[in-house]
Design a protein around this motif. Structure first.
Motif: not given
Length: 630
Positions: A41-45, A224-231, A242-250
């Protein structure tokens, strides 16, 4: 890690756009991966660079864009030879062979992504015809197979239909079928559920998970929906400007978020566990200055307890079909079916339900934008005078318009692109002859200050503002005449969660400062839970349940309400979506409820049962309400 272990690996990606006077860097040094058979999941505004990255992966960046770095795709058909997508000619045979066949994409807006001139079967089968030597009969069979796979009950009939004949959820299913028809190894889903109701969203998420397992497919999910990401997600990548702030397993990202931006995003999401009076934590708070706007109006709540009374409203939309022999057969759809409710002075009444349930039609009836077939709408002013909204004319109607104002769903199309903000906000004052030119100018200045914008905004046009700022301008325009009742029709559905938190907090602050009454329409139950004092649930044109917020959320009675609540995705790994419960309110479930209501021509077939404490539920007459409970 060796890039050969990844299906897709993006290394130090930079994307810039040519502009007058220089370049705009949309993405800077972005690195991420997608593992085979997994969901990243690529998450951001909005504006963070998510969709631009997906365009680079598909090789469809505009000509004004330049990209650096590497995008390595390790095709399972040729595992020992990773392909650098950025090094391929933009419109060469190599990228065209990948695009559509090995790389599929679901676009964000299904209506504008589908051709209105071609049938569903024609569009779904196009990629198959381009990439594989198939006959017409085989194409037809494969298209029908895929349409059945994505959930169409009658694929043969759907194949002959056009996009405008399908609902938003059905169009999104069509987009998924188009993306998967060639069985790609990587699917890019760009905000696949943003514009959908919670129940349809849950169906689409379940569908994507099932298809991913069935086809052994990897997915890059942009949202941008964290509920979708969690599921749905296995890994999460958080991007900001434009910059990656954080990445890793859910698990790591949700249980131990490290970056302040991710923590802020999580705090901005409304959820059902919020304490009374608890505020959403917006990333960027709006300073509200309502003192000088219309003056403190808490004392103006004096008057009858009921501000608006709606009784037995019915609205039917007719369609006319011509036969081959020249005979016309009239058919009608009852959009609002015998609806009654009251809006109390100073409260926020929430209306929830799926698209097509009649919410917006009901709001237009209250605004006198649509005339109902029958029923009454009565407005009570502060002196207790009853005003018939549906029969008001001339000066009476003009006065009534100042008392009831509306905040529209789409902040882009609801503001004229040819008018400055000064003109937009002063227009209501000019129409209703409020004050002199100087007084109107001062009032407009107070309006923009009240919504947290600077004076410099007055000479700018709507296109120069963000979506959240445009929605704040729409709210200011609705406040210009000092209304008692504001109808908010999906005011935050098109906004990111961080901007959504700004707007919801602003509306709550204005209600507190100015004593406003809200009629708040949404399909997002978490948003309504945060805003509303009482909630009405609509299905098939009827209100099936009405109760105080705490009662409805804690102990819903109607099966439709229960299924709606079950369909809300929580940004919490310990509360996954119950897809089995959602099935009760799926596309077929909702249709059956609506059909059941509309089939009852006998007015006595259905009755509103009072459970006490303001809790009303629609049940069959002479039936025990407890029968509705499972």
């Amino acid at each position: 890690m060796n890039s050969g272990a990844d299906l897709l690996r993006i290394e130090q990606l930079g994307i810039a756009f040519k502009m007058m006077g220089g370049q705009l860097e949309a993405v800077r040094n972005a690195s991420l991966r997608v593992l085979p058979g997994k969901v990243t999941a690529l998450v951001g505004e909005s504006g963070s660079g998510k969709s631009v990255i997906s365009q680079a992966v598909m090789g469809i960046l505009p000509n004004t864009a330049s990209a650096t770095g590497r995008i390595l795709f390790c095709d399972p058909e040729n595992p020992g030879n990773p392909i650098d997508i950025l090094s391929l000619p933009r419109d060469g045979k190599a990228i065209r062979d990948l695009r559509g066949r090995r790389l599929g994409k679901i676009f964000q807006e299904p209506m504008t992504s589908l051709s209105p001139l071609h049938t569903i079967g024609n569009q779904v089968g196009e990629a198959l015809r381009i990439h594989e030597p198939v006959s017409k009969a085989e194409t037809r069979d494969r298209v029908e197979e895929m349409l059945g796979l994505v959930g169409f009950a009658n694929p043969a009939r759907t194949r002959e239909m056009y996009p405008f004949e399908l609902s938003g959820g059905m169009r999104q299913r069509t987009m998924i079928a188009m993306a998967l028809i060639c069985r790609p190894s990587l699917l890019i889903a760009d905000e696949p559920t943003t514009a959908l109701d919670v129940t349809i969203q849950a169906q689409i998420l379940q569908l994507l998970r099932e298809l991913q397992a069935k086809l052994n497919m990897a997915m890059l999910l942009i949202t941008h929906d964290l509920g979708v990401v969690a599921n749905v997600a296995d890994e999460v990548v958080v991007i900001y400007r434009g910059e990656i702030m954080e990445a890793g397993p859910v698990e790591t990202i949700f249980r131990r978020p490290a970056h302040p931006y991710l923590k802020g995003l999580m705090a901005a999401v409304p959820h059902f566990d919020m304490k009374p009076g608890e505020r959403l934590k917006a990333l960027r708070e709006i300073p509200v200055n309502a003192d000088t706007l219309i003056g403190k109006r808490k004392q103006e709540r004096q008057g009858p307890e009921i501000l608006l009374s709606v009784r037995n409203v019915i609205k039917t939309y007719g369609t006319r079909k011509s036969s081959w022999f020249g005979k016309n057969t009239a058919a009608g759809v009852r959009a609002v079916d015998d609806v009654s409710f009251d809006v109390r002075r100073g409260e926020c009444l929430g209306i929830v339900g799926e698209s097509g349930c009649g919410k917006s039609t009901l709001s237009k009836i209250v605004m006198r934008a649509v005339t109902p077939d029958s029923g009454s709408v009565t407005y009570f002013d502060r002196d207790g005078k009853a005003i018939d909204v549906l029969s008001s004319e001339g000066n009476d109607l003009k006065t009534l318009r100042t008392k009831i104002q509306m905040v529209f769903q789409d902040p882009v199309s609801s503001l004229s692109p040819r008018m400055t903000i000064q003109n937009i906000l002063s227009e209501p004052l000019e129409i209703h002859d409020r004050g002199s030119a100087q007084e109107r100018k001062e009032k407009v200045l107070r309006l923009v200050q009240a919504i947290g914008l600077d004076q410099s905004a007055l000479n700018r046009y709507p296109h120069s503002f963000s979506g959240g700022q445009r929605q704040r301008i729409g709210i200011a325009r609705a406040l210009a005449l000092g209304p008692d009742l504001m109808i908010c029709d999906e005011p935050v559905s098109a906004l990111d969660v961080s901007v959504q938190a700004q707007i919801l907090n602003l509306l709550k602050d204005l209600q507190k400062e100015l004593g406003l009454t809200y009629f708040f329409i949404s399909h997002n139950l978490a948003v309504v839970d945060y805003m509303a004092d009482r909630i009405a649930v609509m299905c098939g044109g009827r209100i099936v349940e009405l109760a105080p917020r705490e009662t409805l959320m804690r102990s819903p009675v109607h099966p439709y309400t229960k299924a709606l609540l079950a369909a809300v995705p929580f940004p919490d790994l310990d509360r996954p979506l119950d897809f089995a419960a959602v099935q009760a309110c799926g596309a077929t479930g909702t249709a059956s409820w609506a059909a059941q209501f509309r089939a009852d021509n006998d007015d006595n077939a259905l009755a509103a049962a009072d459970l006490g404490g303001g809790h009303i539920v629609l049940a069959r007459r002479n039936a025990d309400v407890r029968e509705l409970q499972p």
